[in-house]
Each structure stands twice: as C-alpha cells, then as structure tokens.
Enzyme design. Structure first.
Site, short mmCIF file in Angstrom:
data_model
loop_
_atom_site.label_atom_id
_atom_site.label_comp_id
_atom_site.label_asym_id
_atom_site.label_seq_id
_atom_site.Cartn_x
_atom_site.Cartn_y
_atom_site.Cartn_z
N ASN A 34 0.86 -1.18 0.00
CA ASN A 34 0.00 0.00 0.00
C ASN A 34 0.91 1.23 0.00
O ASN A 34 1.52 1.55 1.01
CB ASN A 34 -0.88 -0.05 1.26
CG ASN A 34 -1.71 1.22 1.43
OD1 ASN A 34 -1.77 2.06 0.55
ND2 ASN A 34 -2.36 1.33 2.59
N TRP A 35 0.96 1.89 -1.14
CA TRP A 35 1.87 3.04 -1.26
C TRP A 35 1.31 4.29 -0.59
O TRP A 35 1.98 5.31 -0.51
CB TRP A 35 2.16 3.35 -2.74
CG TRP A 35 2.95 2.30 -3.44
CD1 TRP A 35 3.40 1.11 -2.92
CD2 TRP A 35 3.44 2.33 -4.80
NE1 TRP A 35 4.12 0.40 -3.86
CE2 TRP A 35 4.14 1.13 -5.03
CE3 TRP A 35 3.32 3.24 -5.85
CZ2 TRP A 35 4.75 0.83 -6.26
CZ3 TRP A 35 3.91 2.94 -7.08
CH2 TRP A 35 4.62 1.74 -7.27
N LYS A 36 0.06 4.23 -0.15
CA LYS A 36 -0.61 5.38 0.49
C LYS A 36 -0.47 6.61 -0.42
O LYS A 36 -0.46 6.48 -1.63
CB LYS A 36 -0.05 5.59 1.90
CG LYS A 36 -0.12 4.29 2.73
CD LYS A 36 0.09 4.47 4.20
CE LYS A 36 -0.08 3.13 4.90
NZ LYS A 36 0.08 3.21 6.34
N HIS B 296 -9.48 1.14 5.28
CA HIS B 296 -8.17 1.31 5.91
C HIS B 296 -8.30 2.23 7.12
O HIS B 296 -9.10 3.16 7.11
CB HIS B 296 -7.18 1.88 4.89
CG HIS B 296 -5.77 1.84 5.40
ND1 HIS B 296 -5.27 2.79 6.26
CD2 HIS B 296 -4.78 0.93 5.21
CE1 HIS B 296 -4.01 2.46 6.57
NE2 HIS B 296 -3.70 1.34 5.95
N GLU C 111 -6.56 4.60 8.15
CA GLU C 111 -6.36 6.02 7.87
C GLU C 111 -7.62 6.65 7.29
O GLU C 111 -7.90 7.83 7.49
CB GLU C 111 -5.14 6.20 6.94
CG GLU C 111 -3.84 6.02 7.73
CD GLU C 111 -2.71 5.41 6.95
OE1 GLU C 111 -2.74 5.39 5.70
OE2 GLU C 111 -1.76 4.92 7.60
N GLU D 205 -5.09 -4.99 10.78
CA GLU D 205 -4.08 -3.95 10.92
C GLU D 205 -4.31 -3.21 12.23
O GLU D 205 -5.12 -2.25 12.27
CB GLU D 205 -4.17 -2.96 9.75
CG GLU D 205 -3.87 -3.57 8.41
CD GLU D 205 -3.27 -2.54 7.44
OE1 GLU D 205 -2.20 -2.82 6.90
OE2 GLU D 205 -3.86 -1.46 7.24
N GLY E 133 2.71 2.34 10.82
CA GLY E 133 3.64 3.46 10.66
C GLY E 133 4.38 3.83 11.94
O GLY E 133 4.99 4.89 12.03
N SER F 276 3.69 -2.03 10.28
CA SER F 276 5.15 -2.05 10.46
C SER F 276 5.80 -3.37 10.03
O SER F 276 6.77 -3.82 10.66
CB SER F 276 5.51 -1.71 11.90
OG SER F 276 5.11 -0.38 12.20
N GLY G 220 2.98 -1.07 4.28
CA GLY G 220 2.94 0.36 3.95
C GLY G 220 4.34 0.85 3.62
O GLY G 220 4.87 0.60 2.53
N GLY G 221 4.97 1.52 4.57
CA GLY G 221 6.26 2.18 4.36
C GLY G 221 7.30 1.33 3.63
O GLY G 221 7.96 1.82 2.70
P1 13P Z 1 3.16 0.50 7.66
O1 13P Z 1 3.68 -0.77 7.06
O2 13P Z 1 3.85 1.72 7.16
O3 13P Z 1 3.10 0.40 9.16
O4 13P Z 1 1.64 0.66 7.17
C1 13P Z 1 0.80 -0.43 7.27
C2 13P Z 1 -0.44 -0.14 6.52
O5 13P Z 1 -1.22 0.72 6.88
C3 13P Z 1 -0.70 -0.91 5.30
O6 13P Z 1 -1.98 -0.69 4.82
#
Ligand code: 13P
Length: 242
Positions: free
Chosen positions: A8-10, A94, A96, A165, A171, A203, A224-225
C-alpha cells in the site's frame, strides 16, 4: 493458495516516481512464482503502473473507492473506473480512512457490497487502536467492525480478503508480535463457517517478515512504508520459510 504480499503506497509517488519504483521492483522481484504480489499505488499512478505490470505476475489494487458506480460525487472514484484501469483489488476501510477521513462502518459496508457486485476483490481492513487494546476491548472492536462492515454480505466472506491492521502498529515501527497477530487472526476466523483469507499489516519490514509468515494463521501481509523501498519490499516478497 500462494501467500499474498500487498504493498500500500498510500499518498506517495507521483506517476513518474511510480514508474521508477515499479520498474525497479519488476527487475528485482518480477520473477517470483509462489507469491501473489498486489501493488496499490495512488489513483493518479494506477494507469502508469497498470501499463508496466501488464505482462508480469504483479496484480493491481486501489486504495479506496466510492460505493456508487457513478454520479454527482465530486472528487470520488468509482470502482468501475478502477476496473477499467486493470485493478483487480481495492483496499476498503483502511484505518487512515476510518480515523483521518471519518469513514464509518456503514460506508465501508456499502463499499464492500459494491466491490462484490462489480467484481473487485476487497482487502477489508480492521483493527483496534492502542487505547482499545489497553482497555482489553480488542475483540469487541474487531467484532463490531466485522458485524457492521459485513452486514448482508456474511455469506460472501470467502470472496473478501481480510487485513488485520492494529492501528497502533501502523507506521509506528511497533509490530504486533507474531503471536499477538495470530491470536486476533484466530478470533476473526472463528466468526465464520467459511474459510477466509487474513493478512497482517502494521510495520511489516524485512526484519520481521519471516517470523510473521511462520505463523500459519498469517496468510500474507499488507505493507505500507516498506513497500516504497524496492530492495526491502523484495526481501518481504521473497520471505523465507522458517
Ligand atoms: P506501515 O507498514 O507503514 O506500518 O503501514 C501499514 C499499513 O497501513 C498498510 O496498509
């Protein structure tokens, strides 16, 4: 079933940066056979990434969609548009979107229904906040998200990919231990008579992927990251069986 590794590149990578990233990833991991890799770039990069992965084994996903197919919804994106760009998957609910954009379980439920109707596979995210975990309410929160999110579509849960999640792990560098994740996955699985697929997210990195994937309850990860770093994401895709 292959393990699923989703990135997920957000809200990162404009179209030209996305091209660079996906090209590098294809060089490093495009040959992977026994993993299903799903790339979820921002809307504005879907076309570019779609074009570049079309002859590869990587699959395309979006990060959100509206529940209506079209109409007066300024600034929103229809799932049908995503399909026309080659998306097979869409992330729904998600944390967020729930916590920053105010998305409710009812909205999420409508999106999950539409995705089923139009033939997009949802990656349905659920998870508790740190406060809820500390108060011992993890199961109650998850149950509530499942119940409301899946209203009227309980019989179709096998067509949805679940992603646990925990909000406190997203994050933050604080990963749930394989055991903590496994316990919640087991709890989620127990709610359904049909077999469902559950990913872990929060993470995930090159250092913890092997131990997470060693848990039989964890059938893949939503990253994510670390999915923005091609070398690290490749190590995650090519996790080693312990
Ligand atoms: P991180 O891997 O950056 O913690 O993010 C997880 C995430 O929200 C994937 O959708």
């Amino acid at each position: 079933m292959n393990p699923i590794i989703a990135g997920n590149w957000k809200m990162n990578k404009d179209p030209s940066e996305s091209r660079v990233l996906i090209q590098r990833l294809l060089e490093l991991a495009g040959d992977v056979r026994d993993r299903d890799v799903i790339i979820c770039p921002p809307f504005t990069s879907l076309a570019a990434v779609s074009e570049l992965i079309k002859n590869s084994r990587f699959k395309l996903g979006a990060q959100n969609m509206h529940w209506e197919r079209n109409g007066a919804f300024t600034g929103e994106i229809s799932g049908l548009f995503l399909k026309s760009l080659g998306c097979e998957y869409v992330i729904i609910g998600h944390s967020e979107r729930r916590h920053i954009m105010g998305e409710t379980d009812e909205m999420i439920n409508k999106k999950l229904k539409t995705a089923l109707e139009i033939g997009l596979i949802s990656i349905f995210c659920i998870g508790e906040t740190e406060k809820e975990r500390e108060e011992g309410r993890t199961e109650e929160v998850i149950l509530n998200q499942l119940k409301k999110g899946l209203r009227d579509i309980e019989s179709e849960v096998h067509k949805i990919i679940f992603a646990y999640e925990p909000v406190w792990a997203i994050g933050t560098g604080k990963t749930a231990t394989p055991r903590q994740a496994s316990e919640v996955h087991k709890f989620i699985r127990k709610q359904f008579s049909k077999k469902i697929t559950i990913l872990y997210g929060g993470s995930v990195n090159a250092g913890n992927i092997d131990s997470l994937m060693a848990e039989k309850e964890i059938e893949g990860v939503l990253v994510g990251g670390a999915s923005l770093k091609p070398e690290e994401f490749t190590r995650i895709i090519k996790f080693q069986q312990m």
